[in-house]
Write a protein that holds these residues in place. Structure first.
Motif, PDB file in Angstrom:
ATOM      1  N   ALA A  21       2.557   8.015   3.229  1.00  0.00           N
ATOM      2  CA  ALA A  21       1.709   8.124   2.458  1.00  0.00           C
ATOM      3  C   ALA A  21       1.744   7.562   1.002  1.00  0.00           C
ATOM      4  O   ALA A  21       1.004   7.131   0.177  1.00  0.00           O
ATOM      5  N   GLY A  22       3.064   8.058   0.556  1.00  0.00           N
ATOM      6  CA  GLY A  22       3.502   7.653  -0.893  1.00  0.00           C
ATOM      7  C   GLY A  22       3.356   6.106  -0.870  1.00  0.00           C
ATOM      8  O   GLY A  22       3.124   5.529  -2.103  1.00  0.00           O
ATOM      9  N   LYS A  23       4.074   5.238   0.048  1.00  0.00           N
ATOM     10  CA  LYS A  23       3.922   3.797   0.044  1.00  0.00           C
ATOM     11  C   LYS A  23       2.684   3.331  -0.012  1.00  0.00           C
ATOM     12  O   LYS A  23       2.356   2.409  -0.789  1.00  0.00           O
ATOM     13  N   ARG A  24       1.857   3.798   0.793  1.00  0.00           N
ATOM     14  CA  ARG A  24       0.115   3.594   0.597  1.00  0.00           C
ATOM     15  C   ARG A  24      -0.236   3.533  -0.730  1.00  0.00           C
ATOM     16  O   ARG A  24      -0.942   2.808  -1.098  1.00  0.00           O
ATOM     17  N   PHE A  25       0.121   4.689  -1.333  1.00  0.00           N
ATOM     18  CA  PHE A  25      -0.387   5.117  -2.610  1.00  0.00           C
ATOM     19  C   PHE A  25       0.022   4.085  -3.645  1.00  0.00           C
ATOM     20  O   PHE A  25      -0.752   3.345  -4.416  1.00  0.00           O
ATOM     21  N   GLY A  31       0.848  -2.259  -6.590  1.00  0.00           N
ATOM     22  CA  GLY A  31       1.128  -3.688  -6.010  1.00  0.00           C
ATOM     23  C   GLY A  31       2.450  -3.553  -5.464  1.00  0.00           C
ATOM     24  O   GLY A  31       2.939  -4.875  -5.193  1.00  0.00           O
ATOM     25  N   TRP A  32       2.923  -2.516  -5.251  1.00  0.00           N
ATOM     26  CA  TRP A  32       4.527  -2.436  -4.669  1.00  0.00           C
ATOM     27  C   TRP A  32       4.522  -2.988  -3.239  1.00  0.00           C
ATOM     28  O   TRP A  32       3.666  -2.579  -2.511  1.00  0.00           O
ATOM     29  N   THR A  33       5.557  -3.574  -2.880  1.00  0.00           N
ATOM     30  CA  THR A  33       5.922  -3.722  -1.591  1.00  0.00           C
ATOM     31  C   THR A  33       7.284  -3.140  -1.383  1.00  0.00           C
ATOM     32  O   THR A  33       7.914  -2.478  -2.395  1.00  0.00           O
ATOM     33  N   ASP A  39      14.865   2.576   1.240  1.00  0.00           N
ATOM     34  CA  ASP A  39      13.532   3.384   0.662  1.00  0.00           C
ATOM     35  C   ASP A  39      13.442   2.829  -0.683  1.00  0.00           C
ATOM     36  O   ASP A  39      13.359   3.717  -1.794  1.00  0.00           O
ATOM     37  N   GLU A  40      13.172   1.536  -1.128  1.00  0.00           N
ATOM     38  CA  GLU A  40      12.966   0.857  -2.478  1.00  0.00           C
ATOM     39  C   GLU A  40      11.709   0.173  -2.494  1.00  0.00           C
ATOM     40  O   GLU A  40      11.517  -0.295  -1.530  1.00  0.00           O
ATOM     41  N   ALA A  41      11.015   0.306  -3.603  1.00  0.00           N
ATOM     42  CA  ALA A  41      10.006  -0.276  -4.006  1.00  0.00           C
ATOM     43  C   ALA A  41      10.453  -1.589  -4.584  1.00  0.00           C
ATOM     44  O   ALA A  41      11.235  -1.723  -5.625  1.00  0.00           O
ATOM     45  N   LEU A  42       9.427  -2.836  -4.492  1.00  0.00           N
ATOM     46  CA  LEU A  42       9.778  -3.871  -5.036  1.00  0.00           C
ATOM     47  C   LEU A  42       8.490  -4.218  -5.862  1.00  0.00           C
ATOM     48  O   LEU A  42       7.373  -4.103  -5.254  1.00  0.00           O
ATOM     49  N   SER A  43       8.645  -4.946  -7.124  1.00  0.00           N
ATOM     50  CA  SER A  43       7.411  -5.588  -7.469  1.00  0.00           C
ATOM     51  C   SER A  43       7.907  -7.092  -7.932  1.00  0.00           C
ATOM     52  O   SER A  43       8.946  -7.494  -8.423  1.00  0.00           O
TER      53      SER A  43
END
Length: 308
Positions: A21-25, A31-33, A39-43
């Protein structure tokens, strides 16, 4: 490989009850992938943050900033000697190096990160990435002394009229040791939890993310199940707001003033600020030709409205 000056922010991480749910938010909001193996967010394909599952329900759902260090064990000793406490002593985490959790004398929690193969942020100061941190405290004297003695932060007390605030506005801007104090090197500040804040609100650190449009980001956050606790308001540094995500983790967003050049100049400013923070070590002062005032520029603050 980027090198972060000791004590400067090098990573942020959210502990969430529902990781997907956090990844979707945040995917919709910024616009993170997400790296499928970590468990890392990319921009724009660059590392900007961590999202991890909260394994202990007693732990808060929160964003945590990690401060860089060459030796987490040595730094943990300095933290305890200066009146802070270690919540989690340094522990190895494979390619991520060594991590730890600490609290300052006012109770604000932060992490330590001794770099391994991965060294934290690959992008900052641009939309979709970290841009600022603020320590909120009721123990300002002890906290100011703590960060100066442990990390060598260089500080300047902001004059209230510079921010258009009341005379009791109390804010201190921090730059790392070895830098030229100023807008290019400042990375955070200290605000005071006054009587206007709820008595139960503890000392804490508020993390800011840069966005293109503050109002649009707030509207999108609400549509995604988040909430806005401090609606957008203007400062000399841009338009900011304080929000909670769809699971309660609190953060702020900042959009630079509309009259600032939006394309190449903004990128150049971000690159200069990042280089100032990451290229140096203590004692390597940098002064731009023709600018030797040494005066740090104040930074955005939610102190006047961040009361929920």
């Amino acid at each position: 490989m980027a090198v972060f000056t000791e004590g400067t922010p090098c990573w942020v991480e959210a502990q969430l009850p529902d990781l997907e749910a956090g990844k979707r938010f945040y995917g919709e909001l910024f616009g993170w992938t997400f790296d499928p193996d970590r468990d890392e967010a990319l921009s724009d394909g660059k590392r900007v943050a961590g999202l991890i599952p909260k394994r202990d329900g007693r732990m808060p759902t929160t964003w945590t900033v990690y401060l860089a260090t060459d030796d987490a064990g040595l730094l943990s000793g300095r933290i305890k000697a200066a009146g802070g406490q270690m919540i989690m002593e340094p522990y190895p985490v494979g390619p991520f190096g060594v991590l730890a959790l600490a609290a300052d004398p006012g109770g604000a929690v932060f992490g330590l990160r001794q770099a391994g193969d991965d060294d934290g942020f690959e992008k900052t100061m641009l939309p979709g990435s970290f841009c600022w941190m603020e320590v909120y405290t009721r123990e300002k004297d002890a906290v100011d002394t703590f960060y100066a003695s442990v990390f060598g932060y260089l500080g300047r007390q902001v004059e209230p009229d510079e921010e258009g605030r009341e005379s009791d506005f109390d804010y201190r801007v921090w730059s790392p040791p070895g830098s030229r104090p100023g807008d290019d090197s400042a990375f955070g500040g200290r605000a005071v939890l006054t009587g206007a804040f709820p008595a139960e609100m503890p000392g804490h650190i508020l993390i800011y993310f840069a966005v293109t449009d503050c109002d649009e980001t707030c509207a999108r956050a609400v549509a995604l199940g988040g909430r806005v606790t401090n609606p957008p308001f203007d400062t000399p540094h841009g338009r900011i707001a304080v929000l909670h995500d769809n699971q309660g983790a609190r953060f702020a967003v900042l959009a630079e003033p509309a009259d600032e050049p939006a394309d190449k100049p903004a990128t150049e400013r971000a690159a200069e600020r990042t280089a100032e923070r990451t290229a140096g070590r203590a004692g390597e002062a940098h002064v731009e030709p023709g600018d030797e005032s040494g005066e740090p520029a104040e930074k955005p603050s939610a102190a006047s409205g961040d009361m929920r």
